[in-house]
Scaffold this motif. Structure first.
Motif, PDB file in Angstrom:
ATOM      1  N   ALA A 631       0.831  -1.203   0.000  1.00 38.81           N
ATOM      2  CA  ALA A 631       0.000   0.000   0.000  1.00 38.81           C
ATOM      3  C   ALA A 631       0.863   1.249   0.000  1.00 38.81           C
ATOM      4  CB  ALA A 631      -0.914  -0.003   1.219  1.00 38.81           C
ATOM      5  N   SER A 632       0.503   2.226  -0.834  1.00 35.35           N
ATOM      6  CA  SER A 632       1.209   3.494  -0.891  1.00 35.35           C
ATOM      7  C   SER A 632       0.230   4.577  -1.329  1.00 35.35           C
ATOM      8  CB  SER A 632       2.398   3.427  -1.860  1.00 35.35           C
ATOM      9  OG  SER A 632       1.964   3.105  -3.165  1.00 35.35           O
ATOM     10  N   LEU A 633       0.608   5.824  -1.061  1.00 39.21           N
ATOM     11  CA  LEU A 633      -0.253   6.959  -1.374  1.00 39.21           C
ATOM     12  C   LEU A 633       0.536   7.982  -2.166  1.00 39.21           C
ATOM     13  CD1 LEU A 633      -2.981   8.438  -0.963  1.00 39.21           C
ATOM     14  CD2 LEU A 633      -2.005   9.420   1.123  1.00 39.21           C
ATOM     15  N   PHE A 634       0.009   8.376  -3.329  1.00 36.48           N
ATOM     16  CA  PHE A 634       0.684   9.342  -4.191  1.00 36.48           C
ATOM     17  C   PHE A 634      -0.403  10.121  -4.923  1.00 36.48           C
ATOM     18  CE2 PHE A 634       4.063   9.814  -7.796  1.00 36.48           C
ATOM     19  CZ  PHE A 634       4.263  11.130  -7.420  1.00 36.48           C
ATOM     20  N   SER A 635      -0.605  11.386  -4.528  1.00 39.51           N
ATOM     21  CA  SER A 635      -1.681  12.180  -5.120  1.00 39.51           C
ATOM     22  C   SER A 635      -1.207  13.597  -5.408  1.00 39.51           C
ATOM     23  CB  SER A 635      -2.899  12.224  -4.187  1.00 39.51           C
ATOM     24  OG  SER A 635      -2.604  12.986  -3.023  1.00 39.51           O
ATOM     25  N   ARG A 636      -1.907  14.256  -6.353  1.00 42.77           N
ATOM     26  CA  ARG A 636      -1.630  15.640  -6.699  1.00 42.77           C
ATOM     27  C   ARG A 636      -2.947  16.382  -6.915  1.00 42.77           C
ATOM     28  NH1 ARG A 636       3.168  14.776 -11.246  1.00 42.77           N
ATOM     29  NH2 ARG A 636       4.863  14.353  -9.781  1.00 42.77           N
ATOM     30  N   GLU A 637      -2.906  17.671  -6.591  1.00 36.57           N
ATOM     31  CA  GLU A 637      -4.070  18.531  -6.836  1.00 36.57           C
ATOM     32  C   GLU A 637      -3.582  19.959  -7.055  1.00 36.57           C
ATOM     33  OE1 GLU A 637      -8.541  19.277  -4.998  1.00 36.57           O
ATOM     34  OE2 GLU A 637      -6.934  18.537  -3.699  1.00 36.57           O
ATOM     35  N   SER A 638      -4.190  20.661  -8.007  1.00 45.77           N
ATOM     36  CA  SER A 638      -3.772  22.015  -8.361  1.00 45.77           C
ATOM     37  C   SER A 638      -4.659  23.045  -7.661  1.00 45.77           C
ATOM     38  CB  SER A 638      -3.858  22.201  -9.876  1.00 45.77           C
ATOM     39  OG  SER A 638      -3.420  23.484 -10.244  1.00 45.77           O
ATOM     40  N   PHE A 639      -4.032  24.185  -7.248  1.00 47.17           N
ATOM     41  CA  PHE A 639      -4.728  25.221  -6.490  1.00 47.17           C
ATOM     42  C   PHE A 639      -4.432  26.602  -7.081  1.00 47.17           C
ATOM     43  CE2 PHE A 639      -4.559  21.731  -3.591  1.00 47.17           C
ATOM     44  CZ  PHE A 639      -5.644  21.853  -2.739  1.00 47.17           C
ATOM     45  N   ASN A 640      -5.456  27.452  -7.056  1.00 45.52           N
ATOM     46  CA  ASN A 640      -5.245  28.886  -7.209  1.00 45.52           C
ATOM     47  C   ASN A 640      -5.062  29.480  -5.820  1.00 45.52           C
ATOM     48  OD1 ASN A 640      -5.558  28.937 -10.046  1.00 45.52           O
ATOM     49  ND2 ASN A 640      -7.796  28.885  -9.802  1.00 45.52           N
ATOM     50  N   PHE A 641      -4.365  30.615  -5.706  1.00 50.76           N
ATOM     51  CA  PHE A 641      -4.182  31.247  -4.404  1.00 50.76           C
ATOM     52  C   PHE A 641      -4.022  32.747  -4.623  1.00 50.76           C
ATOM     53  CE2 PHE A 641      -0.042  30.301  -6.053  1.00 50.76           C
ATOM     54  CZ  PHE A 641       0.851  31.225  -5.547  1.00 50.76           C
ATOM     55  N   ASP A 642      -3.915  33.477  -3.545  1.00 52.67           N
ATOM     56  CA  ASP A 642      -3.945  34.943  -3.662  1.00 52.67           C
ATOM     57  C   ASP A 642      -2.586  35.550  -4.004  1.00 52.67           C
ATOM     58  OD1 ASP A 642      -2.464  34.858  -1.361  1.00 52.67           O
ATOM     59  OD2 ASP A 642      -3.998  35.756  -0.068  1.00 52.67           O
ATOM     60  N   GLN A 643      -1.673  34.740  -4.516  1.00 49.97           N
ATOM     61  CA  GLN A 643      -0.353  35.177  -4.984  1.00 49.97           C
ATOM     62  C   GLN A 643       0.579  35.622  -3.862  1.00 49.97           C
ATOM     63  OE1 GLN A 643       0.146  34.894  -8.711  1.00 49.97           O
ATOM     64  NE2 GLN A 643      -1.536  33.631  -7.937  1.00 49.97           N
ATOM     65  N   THR A 644       0.252  35.194  -2.629  1.00 47.03           N
ATOM     66  CA  THR A 644       1.168  35.398  -1.506  1.00 47.03           C
ATOM     67  C   THR A 644       1.327  34.085  -0.764  1.00 47.03           C
ATOM     68  OG1 THR A 644      -0.583  36.022   0.064  1.00 47.03           O
ATOM     69  CG2 THR A 644       0.437  37.798  -1.247  1.00 47.03           C
ATOM     70  N   VAL A 645       2.437  33.949  -0.032  1.00 53.95           N
ATOM     71  CA  VAL A 645       2.689  32.707   0.702  1.00 53.95           C
ATOM     72  C   VAL A 645       3.007  33.033   2.155  1.00 53.95           C
ATOM     73  CG1 VAL A 645       3.564  31.594  -1.381  1.00 53.95           C
ATOM     74  CG2 VAL A 645       5.164  32.656   0.205  1.00 53.95           C
ATOM     75  N   ASP A 646       2.851  32.022   2.997  1.00 60.35           N
ATOM     76  CA  ASP A 646       3.183  32.154   4.409  1.00 60.35           C
ATOM     77  C   ASP A 646       4.703  32.312   4.534  1.00 60.35           C
ATOM     78  OD1 ASP A 646       4.106  30.882   7.098  1.00 60.35           O
ATOM     79  OD2 ASP A 646       1.967  31.235   7.398  1.00 60.35           O
ATOM     80  N   PRO A 647       5.178  33.346   5.212  1.00 56.75           N
ATOM     81  CA  PRO A 647       6.632  33.602   5.263  1.00 56.75           C
ATOM     82  C   PRO A 647       7.419  32.526   6.006  1.00 56.75           C
ATOM     83  CG  PRO A 647       5.458  35.038   6.770  1.00 56.75           C
ATOM     84  CD  PRO A 647       4.409  34.350   5.965  1.00 56.75           C
ATOM     85  N   THR A 648       6.772  31.726   6.830  1.00 55.57           N
ATOM     86  CA  THR A 648       7.478  30.687   7.588  1.00 55.57           C
ATOM     87  C   THR A 648       7.421  29.337   6.888  1.00 55.57           C
ATOM     88  OG1 THR A 648       7.005  31.810   9.678  1.00 55.57           O
ATOM     89  CG2 THR A 648       7.631  29.477   9.792  1.00 55.57           C
ATOM     90  N   THR A 649       6.199  28.887   6.577  1.00 58.43           N
ATOM     91  CA  THR A 649       6.056  27.562   5.972  1.00 58.43           C
ATOM     92  C   THR A 649       6.233  27.580   4.465  1.00 58.43           C
ATOM     93  OG1 THR A 649       3.667  27.755   5.659  1.00 58.43           O
ATOM     94  CG2 THR A 649       4.458  26.944   7.808  1.00 58.43           C
ATOM     95  N   GLY A 650       6.020  28.710   3.825  1.00 61.38           N
ATOM     96  CA  GLY A 650       6.068  28.776   2.374  1.00 61.38           C
ATOM     97  C   GLY A 650       4.812  28.277   1.703  1.00 61.38           C
ATOM     98  N   ALA A 651       3.773  27.920   2.473  1.00 60.17           N
ATOM     99  CA  ALA A 651       2.521  27.425   1.907  1.00 60.17           C
ATOM    100  C   ALA A 651       1.721  28.586   1.319  1.00 60.17           C
ATOM    101  CB  ALA A 651       1.719  26.702   2.983  1.00 60.17           C
TER     102      ALA A 651
END
Length: 1004
Positions: A631-651
């Protein structure tokens, strides 16, 4: 009076009291832990071998044919006598037969004639072993101590002809005869210490505990298997009647180490400033040995402490690396019990467990700085091993041995944030690794300059982490027998080796955010661009097994007094089990024939012609099943965002999933896979044929020369193929509706490249298995790897001087390196991307990464006086071939060299993995070669007469500080855009800089 020829033969036979120098040439596979004494005498004579240091004594009666043989004799110095007199001193090395003749061969119808004995001094080389069909080098502890060589298994193995250092990305490993670094086998006292999880590691003990290292580079007998490259066989020291205790300290100070070269991009921009890096290492060993009961029970023990400190400043991350043995000291215990003259019991126990602590700091690439502490990466390696061996000399002609052993190897990893919080993955496929996500900013440079590079300040590894309980266990049993039947020396046995691995990885933080830029009109940097984020999950974990056993038989047949024919056969069975204990690959009784001959041309052991041919098989590593069959898990999903990221996590801030973009890749949706669907039903093992022809000639009593030609051909490989299209198309043609994802329809399956495959598949996800025969031409071409070489080797020894050397001219050509893929540093043994898709195999035939056309090796030692000596070691080698790896652009209208930045760009999902650049083919190995490398090491040793047992030594490695590039980044294009990558040809490793090692030792 013996004839001149027979006298010369006897002279050579009595040279075994020489200094125990290495044998570069052929050596018969007597056993993997001991040697033998053999020869001729008159029928009815009693021959005795004895070792005063251990009390070991055996006596046999010479048979009617006048020959005698003592099998499986522990290595060491022996006295041989005939009828209680005529003593001879011989040295028994592992896997060799020391020859002692008291009589010449019988003439037709006549009796054997007594030989004249001539004693030869220690300034002569070892005689040629005319019973040999193997290609073997033996290095003793005394010799290793005299040569300036790093005291580790691989460095010593690299002294043998036909070996080259593998790419640095795989660690300190050697390639034998063109094979990948993942195709070797390693033994200590007959116990397999190979870390079989990926075949990229092995157990190690300090060289102070090693008495001999045997390096088999080809032609080895049927008792050895599960290797296509080479075999490294080590024998540890043991106790004697004399009590010994001693210790030493090795120290390599950073102050005498040269700086590592800086790494620059091809445009001259500094990428890695290594000027502030530091490295310092020390190790101390303490040992004791002696008899607990004189002539009966002996013990040898060693304990070792050490520490290696490395500071890295100017790479993508800055780090402080500490590898120490304080919590887990390395130790070894060897005990020997001479129960009677006919029964011996040996016990070996050792631990090589180590812990590596790496403090990771943030810094900018190419800048010498150390910013905030990100966290600590703690990794364990090694474990404990216990081996018990019995040897019984049941009759004068029949010897039996049995070995049973258990080994453990930890691969545990734990992380800790700067604030002390644990970051870990417990291996449960339903859980997620803790910590901060991994961030990949794949946007064009102009976007990164506008917004700053997106990154995480809390992700420690920027990759995957191993489960906290990762590790392996081995249970081995083998039974070996040797039977002398007149002119036939028979060996036969059974070998069982079961290996269990607990393994799994996950992305640190549980997932990855990857940023790319969308350019609606295809015109770069005109203001209409915007960024997207893709979230990727990946994790796996299982306890998997490989069960393997083999039977073998071999016969060394003295057809005449000076011609030996070797005939051997081996039958290997391999079975791989997935995380549910289900068998997904089983190959039974793979036949491996071995043939050879040795011709003592003049009958005096001065000129030997030898040859052999053999087939060698390699099982699948357990690592394949962790993801591919469990058993293994491998997934992808695409996102739009507000063109800024969290300065610590980079998310991304305020991400919104784009409808219809969520996918499971390769049907890895976390459910167990059906074991019947994982591999082709007609799977054959990976195997190779080998042919060797050579000769060895003693030019004088002090110097010998040999030449050997070698040809190896990979006949079958095992790898994975991930193109489900042929099965999908057949199912649709049958009127079915394939359902993906579906654990019964895995994208990647094990197969033999180029061979028609038979796949079992649950096409519609309804539990109904259907069989599909897929022509090999739809999947890939056959796997090819051909190695051809000419080896020239010399062995010289005089009273105060010895020298060994070799020159090898070799070619390694094909379309696969083997178990791993150095082109991209892929260590997924047996599941590289070489044959994943048919498009990946285009233009891949050419010179392979381990192709080193020219290699010169010379090493030796000169005793200036009784107190002073100097040693030297020279290796000169041509560079490896280079590739240009780029994208496969599906736009047929794009002209070569045109940047693919318009809206029609549609790259293959494997990114920059193809043998092409600028939309044009660049066949394997045609993008140039790395430079030649030269390494010259020297040492000087002082052993004062006023303090017996005391010694001082200084080793200088890489005296001239040659720091040539040994590997580079071969990916030439950015996967997402097809534009040229600024990292192409960036040095990934250099020769090690000049270092100095001090040693002080006292042994009494």
């Amino acid at each position: 009076m013996a004839s001149n020829r027979n006298a010369a033969r006897l002279k050579r036979a009595t040279l075994a009291a020489a200094l125990g120098l290495c044998f570069i040439g052929g050596v018969q596979a007597q056993t993997n832990t001991a040697g033998a004494v053999s020869g001729r005498a008159s029928s009815g004579d009693t021959i005795t071998v004895s070792n005063p240091a251990t009390g070991f004594t055996r006596t046999i009666t010479v048979g009617a044919d006048g020959s005698f043989r003592f099998s499986q004799i522990p290595i060491g110095q022996y006295t041989v006598t005939r009828n209680g007199s005529s003593p001879r001193q011989v040295t028994v090395n592992v896997g060799t037969s020391a020859n002692v003749d008291y009589a010449a061969a019988s003439t037709a119808g006549g009796p054997a004639q007594l030989e004249e004995v001539e004693v030869i001094g220690t300034g002569a080389i070892n005689p040629i072993d005319v019973t040999s069909v193997e290609s073997t080098t033996i290095l003793t502890a005394e010799q290793i101590a005299k040569i300036p060589v790093p005291r580790d298994t691989t460095s010593v193995a690299l002294l043998a002809p036909g070996t080259v250092r593998g790419d640095a990305v795989f660690g300190n490993l050697a390639s034998f005869g063109g094979a990948s670094v993942a195709e070797n086998a390693y033994f200590i006292n007959g116990f397999n210490i190979t870390n079989s999880f990926r075949n990229l590691n092995f157990a190690q003990v300090p060289f102070e505990a090693i008495q001999e290292q045997q390096i088999k580079t080809g032609g080895y007998g049927a008792e050895f298997g599960r290797s296509l490259g080479g075999v490294v066989n080590q024998i540890t020291k043991r106790g004697t009647n004399d009590f010994h205790v001693g210790g030493n300290v090795f120290w390599s100070p950073d102050s005498l180490r040269e700086d590592v070269r800086n790494a620059y991009l091809t445009n001259g921009v500094l990428r890695s400033d290594n000027s502030q890096d530091t490295s310092e290492e020390w190790r101390t060993n303490i040992w004791a040995s002696g008899a607990l009961i004189k002539d009966k029970l002996f013990a040898y023990g060693l304990i070792s402490y050490g520490e290696q400190n490395n500071d890295t400043w100017g790479n993508n991350v800055a780090s402080t690396n500490v590898n120490d043995n304080f919590e887990f000291p390395i130790w070894l215990l060897k005990m020997d019990w001479n129960i009677t003259d006919s029964h011996i019991l040996e016990f070996t126990a050792f631990s090589d467990k180590q812990e590596n602590n790496q403090e990771v700091y943030a810094n900018r690439p190419g800048v010498t700085e150390r910013l905030n502490l990100v966290g600590v990466n703690i990794q364990e390696q090694g474990g404990e091993n216990y081996v018990l061996k019995y040897t019984g000399y049941l009759t004068d002609t029949f010897t039996l041995s049995a070995l049973i052993g258990h080994g453990e190897f930890s691969r545990s990893q734990r992380l800790r944030t700067a604030s002390g919080l644990p970051v870990e993955y417990n291996g449960d496929i339903t859980s997620t690794a803790t910590g901060c996500p991994q961030i990949v900013d794949a946007r064009p440079t102009y976007r990164q300059q506008a917004t700053g590079v997106y990154s995480s300040t809390c992700n420690i590894t920027n990759g995957t982490i191993d489960r906290t309980d990762s590790g392996d266990e081995r249970d081995q049993f083998r039974l070996d027998a040797e039977w002398q039947l007149g002119d036939h020396l028979l060996r036969f046995g059974y070998d069982q080796d079961d290996y269990t691995s607990k393994a799994g990885v996950a992305l640190e933080g549980g997932f990855q955010w990857r940023y790319t830029t969308v350019d609606p009109d295809g015109v770069a940097n005109n203001g209409d661009e915007f960024d997207r984020a893709r979230q990727q999950f990946f994790q796996q974990g299982a306890t998997v097994e490989v069960k393997q056993h083999a039977y073998y038989i071999q016969d060394s047949w003295n057809i005449t007094d000076n011609f030996i024919a070797y005939l051997g056969a081996r039958w290997d069975t391999f079975e791989n089990l997935n995380g549910n204990g289900e068998s997904y690959v089983k190959i039974s009784n793979q036949f491996g024939p071995r043939l050879g001959f040795s011709w003592d041309v003049f009958g005096d052991s001065t000129f030997k012609v030898f040859g052999n041919a053999g087939r060698y098989a390699l099982p699948l590593t357990p690592s394949v099943a962790v993801r591919g069959a469990s058993a293994s898990l491998f997934s992808r999903e695409s996102f739009n965002f507000d063109q800024t990221v969290d300065p610590t996590t980079g998310a991304p801030n305020n991400p919104v999933a784009r409808p219809g973009t969520f996918i499971y890749l390769n049907s890895e949706d976390g459910r167990p896979k059906n074991p019947l669907t994982i591999a082709s039903q007609n799977l054959d093992p990976m195997y190779q044929d080998e042919y060797i022809l050579g000769f060895q000639k003693m030019l004088t009593e002090h110097f010998s020369l040999g030449i050997r030609g070698i040809y190896r051909e990979l006949k079958q490989a095992i790898d994975d193929n991930c193109d489900y299209g042929p099965i999908y198309d057949q199912a649709v043609a049958e009127g079915l509706n394939p359902v993906l994802p579906n654990p019964g329809f895995p994208y990647c399956r094990m197969f033999n490249p180029g061979k028609d495959a038979v796949f079992v598949t649950d096409v519609e996800g309804d539990g109904i298995l259907r069989t599909y025969a897929v022509p090999g031409a739809l999947l890939s071409p056959p796997a090819k790897r051909n190695y051809s070489a000419m080896e020239f080797f010399v062995d010289g020894n005089w009273d105060k001087f010895f020298i060994q050397g070799s020159y090898t001219y070799a070619k390694s050509i094909g379309n696969t390196e083997g178990g791993v893929k150095s082109d991209i540093g892929q260590n997924d043994t047996s599941v590289t991307q070489d044959f994943d898709y048919l498009e990946l195999t285009v233009d891949t035939y050419g010179y392979l990464p381990n192709d080193r056309r020219h290699t010169l090796k010379l090493f030796g030692n000169y005793e200036i006086t009784d107190e002073w000596s100097v040693g030297a070691n020279l290796i000169v080698q041509s560079g490896r071939p280079l590739n240009c790896l780029g994208v496969l652009d599906r736009d047929p209208n794009r002209a070569p060299g045109t940047p693919p930045i318009d809206a029609t760009y549609d790259p293959h999902p494997y990114g920059s993995s193809f043998m092409r650049c600028n939309n044009s083919p660049v066949p394997r190995g045609t993008a140039g070669r790395l430079p030649w490398t030269q390494t010259f090491d020297m040492n000087v040793a002082y052993a004062p007469n006023w303090a017996e047992g005391l010694q001082f030594k200084i080793d200088v490695f890489n005296v001239f500080d040659s720091q040539k590039v040994t590997s580079v980044v071969e990916t030439a294009e950015v996967p997402e855009t097809g534009l040229p990558s600024e990292l192409y040809l960036l040095p990934a490793s250099f020769q090690a800089p000049r270092t100095v090692r001090f040693m002080v030792q006292y042994d009494f």
